[in-house]
Motif scaffolding. Structure first.
Motif, mmCIF file in Angstrom:
data_model
loop_
_atom_site.group_PDB
_atom_site.id
_atom_site.type_symbol
_atom_site.label_atom_id
_atom_site.label_comp_id
_atom_site.label_asym_id
_atom_site.label_seq_id
_atom_site.Cartn_x
_atom_site.Cartn_y
_atom_site.Cartn_z
ATOM 1 N N ILE A 17 26.271 51.643 0.359
ATOM 2 C CA ILE A 17 27.047 51.204 1.509
ATOM 3 C C ILE A 17 26.154 50.988 2.730
ATOM 4 O O ILE A 17 26.456 50.179 3.591
ATOM 5 N N CYS A 18 25.015 51.693 2.770
ATOM 6 C CA CYS A 18 24.106 51.509 3.907
ATOM 7 C C CYS A 18 23.418 50.147 3.846
ATOM 8 O O CYS A 18 22.870 49.687 4.853
ATOM 9 N N SER A 19 23.456 49.475 2.712
ATOM 10 C CA SER A 19 22.847 48.150 2.606
ATOM 11 C C SER A 19 23.880 47.025 2.751
ATOM 12 O O SER A 19 23.576 45.873 2.449
ATOM 13 N N ALA A 20 25.070 47.337 3.219
ATOM 14 C CA ALA A 20 26.134 46.333 3.330
ATOM 15 C C ALA A 20 25.746 45.220 4.292
ATOM 16 O O ALA A 20 26.054 44.050 4.052
ATOM 17 N N ARG A 21 25.066 45.568 5.362
ATOM 18 C CA ARG A 21 24.663 44.560 6.346
ATOM 19 C C ARG A 21 23.630 43.597 5.759
ATOM 20 O O ARG A 21 23.648 42.409 6.030
ATOM 21 N N ARG A 22 22.745 44.103 4.945
ATOM 22 C CA ARG A 22 21.702 43.261 4.340
ATOM 23 C C ARG A 22 22.233 42.442 3.172
ATOM 24 O O ARG A 22 21.612 41.442 2.787
ATOM 25 N N LEU A 23 23.342 42.835 2.591
ATOM 26 C CA LEU A 23 23.883 42.095 1.454
ATOM 27 C C LEU A 23 24.407 40.719 1.838
ATOM 28 O O LEU A 23 24.387 39.800 1.023
ATOM 29 N N VAL A 24 24.890 40.578 3.065
ATOM 30 C CA VAL A 24 25.469 39.292 3.477
ATOM 31 C C VAL A 24 24.436 38.169 3.409
ATOM 32 O O VAL A 24 24.653 37.173 2.724
ATOM 33 N N PRO A 25 23.290 38.282 4.089
ATOM 34 C CA PRO A 25 22.343 37.164 3.983
ATOM 35 C C PRO A 25 21.746 36.992 2.579
ATOM 36 O O PRO A 25 21.466 35.864 2.156
ATOM 37 N N TRP A 26 21.568 38.089 1.855
ATOM 38 C CA TRP A 26 21.008 37.983 0.503
ATOM 39 C C TRP A 26 21.957 37.264 -0.437
ATOM 40 O O TRP A 26 21.548 36.366 -1.186
ATOM 41 N N THR A 27 23.221 37.645 -0.444
ATOM 42 C CA THR A 27 24.168 36.984 -1.353
ATOM 43 C C THR A 27 24.404 35.533 -0.933
ATOM 44 O O THR A 27 24.510 34.653 -1.786
ATOM 45 N N LEU A 28 24.466 35.281 0.378
ATOM 46 C CA LEU A 28 24.645 33.904 0.835
ATOM 47 C C LEU A 28 23.418 33.056 0.498
ATOM 48 O O LEU A 28 23.536 31.896 0.093
ATOM 49 N N GLY A 29 22.237 33.624 0.662
ATOM 50 C CA GLY A 29 21.015 32.886 0.339
ATOM 51 C C GLY A 29 20.892 32.574 -1.145
ATOM 52 O O GLY A 29 20.553 31.449 -1.529
ATOM 53 N N LEU A 30 21.194 33.564 -1.982
ATOM 54 C CA LEU A 30 21.144 33.327 -3.424
ATOM 55 C C LEU A 30 22.211 32.326 -3.868
ATOM 56 O O LEU A 30 21.967 31.476 -4.725
ATOM 57 N N GLY A 31 23.399 32.434 -3.268
ATOM 58 C CA GLY A 31 24.468 31.485 -3.599
ATOM 59 C C GLY A 31 24.129 30.070 -3.174
ATOM 60 O O GLY A 31 24.357 29.111 -3.918
ATOM 61 N N LEU A 32 23.563 29.924 -1.980
ATOM 62 C CA LEU A 32 23.180 28.600 -1.495
ATOM 63 C C LEU A 32 22.060 28.013 -2.350
ATOM 64 O O LEU A 32 22.067 26.819 -2.672
ATOM 65 N N THR A 33 21.114 28.844 -2.745
ATOM 66 C CA THR A 33 20.039 28.382 -3.624
ATOM 67 C C THR A 33 20.598 27.896 -4.963
ATOM 68 O O THR A 33 20.220 26.818 -5.455
ATOM 69 N N ALA A 34 21.499 28.664 -5.545
ATOM 70 C CA ALA A 34 22.110 28.264 -6.816
ATOM 71 C C ALA A 34 22.922 26.980 -6.658
ATOM 72 O O ALA A 34 22.889 26.105 -7.539
ATOM 73 N N ALA A 35 23.632 26.847 -5.534
ATOM 74 C CA ALA A 35 24.443 25.643 -5.313
ATOM 75 C C ALA A 35 23.555 24.417 -5.154
ATOM 76 O O ALA A 35 23.866 23.346 -5.686
ATOM 77 N N LEU A 36 22.456 24.548 -4.429
ATOM 78 C CA LEU A 36 21.565 23.401 -4.250
ATOM 79 C C LEU A 36 20.859 23.020 -5.543
ATOM 80 O O LEU A 36 20.678 21.828 -5.834
ATOM 81 N N ARG A 84 29.432 40.123 -2.937
ATOM 82 C CA ARG A 84 29.095 41.226 -2.036
ATOM 83 C C ARG A 84 30.149 42.327 -2.106
ATOM 84 O O ARG A 84 29.831 43.516 -2.201
ATOM 85 N N VAL A 85 31.410 41.937 -2.106
ATOM 86 C CA VAL A 85 32.496 42.914 -2.182
ATOM 87 C C VAL A 85 32.472 43.651 -3.516
ATOM 88 O O VAL A 85 32.658 44.869 -3.577
ATOM 89 N N ILE A 86 32.225 42.922 -4.603
ATOM 90 C CA ILE A 86 32.151 43.556 -5.927
ATOM 91 C C ILE A 86 31.016 44.560 -5.979
ATOM 92 O O ILE A 86 31.177 45.674 -6.493
ATOM 93 N N LEU A 87 29.854 44.179 -5.445
ATOM 94 C CA LEU A 87 28.710 45.095 -5.439
ATOM 95 C C LEU A 87 29.015 46.379 -4.672
ATOM 96 O O LEU A 87 28.623 47.472 -5.083
ATOM 97 N N LEU A 88 29.713 46.248 -3.569
ATOM 98 C CA LEU A 88 30.049 47.431 -2.766
ATOM 99 C C LEU A 88 31.175 48.246 -3.389
ATOM 100 O O LEU A 88 31.130 49.476 -3.388
ATOM 101 N N ASP A 89 32.183 47.581 -3.938
ATOM 102 C CA ASP A 89 33.335 48.296 -4.491
ATOM 103 C C ASP A 89 32.999 49.078 -5.755
ATOM 104 O O ASP A 89 33.554 50.144 -5.995
ATOM 105 N N PHE A 90 32.108 48.547 -6.572
ATOM 106 C CA PHE A 90 31.751 49.225 -7.813
ATOM 107 C C PHE A 90 30.492 50.085 -7.677
ATOM 108 O O PHE A 90 29.892 50.470 -8.670
ATOM 109 N N ASN A 91 30.107 50.355 -6.440
ATOM 110 C CA ASN A 91 28.939 51.186 -6.133
ATOM 111 C C ASN A 91 27.673 50.691 -6.818
ATOM 112 O O ASN A 91 26.823 51.478 -7.219
ATOM 113 N N LEU A 92 27.536 49.389 -6.960
ATOM 114 C CA LEU A 92 26.314 48.812 -7.493
ATOM 115 C C LEU A 92 25.276 48.619 -6.392
ATOM 116 O O LEU A 92 24.109 48.383 -6.671
#
Length: 112
Positions: free
Chosen positions: A86-105, A75-83
């Motif tokens: 910034i207005c989507s910063a709040r939505r990035l938290v559940p998306w990155t956590l959800g994708l990470g949890l899916t990959a981990a499972l 999430r930090v990399i996506l925001l820092d490199f303007n990928l």
């Protein structure tokens, strides 16, 4: 030109607690704090992993801690490199956590 009076709140006094502090805290602050806490857990779980090598619950907890830490780092990399905007910063938290949890499972069930 007439400027309307701004309604400022009186400054807080020493020791006074702001009842709205959780509502005013940005999601980035909570993500930062969660990433720091997960880093401490990673260190502790690595020590446990070295002591109890073949305990699946220690390995699973370590995988979850690394996933949480990595997801918030992405999430930090996506925001820092303007990928991501910034207005989507709040939505990035559940998306990155959800994708990470899916990959981990998927990785966990592929291994065990």
């Amino acid at each position: 030109m007439n400027t309307p009076e701004l309604d400022y709140r009186k400054p807080m006094q020493w020791g006074e607690i702001d009842p709205y502090r959780r509502g005013r805290a940005h999601v980035g602050m909570w993500a930062w704090l969660l990433q720091r806490v997960s880093a401490v857990f990673i260190v502790l779980l690595l020590i446990l992993h070295l002591c109890f090598t073949y305990k699946p619950y220690v390995q699973f907890l370590l995988l979850l801690a690394v996933t949480l830490h990595a997801s918030l780092g992405i999430r930090v990399i996506l925001l820092d490199f303007n990928l991501a905007k910034i207005c989507s910063a709040r939505r990035l938290v559940p998306w990155t956590l959800g994708l990470g949890l899916t990959a981990a499972l998927i990785a966990w069930f592929a291994i065990y």
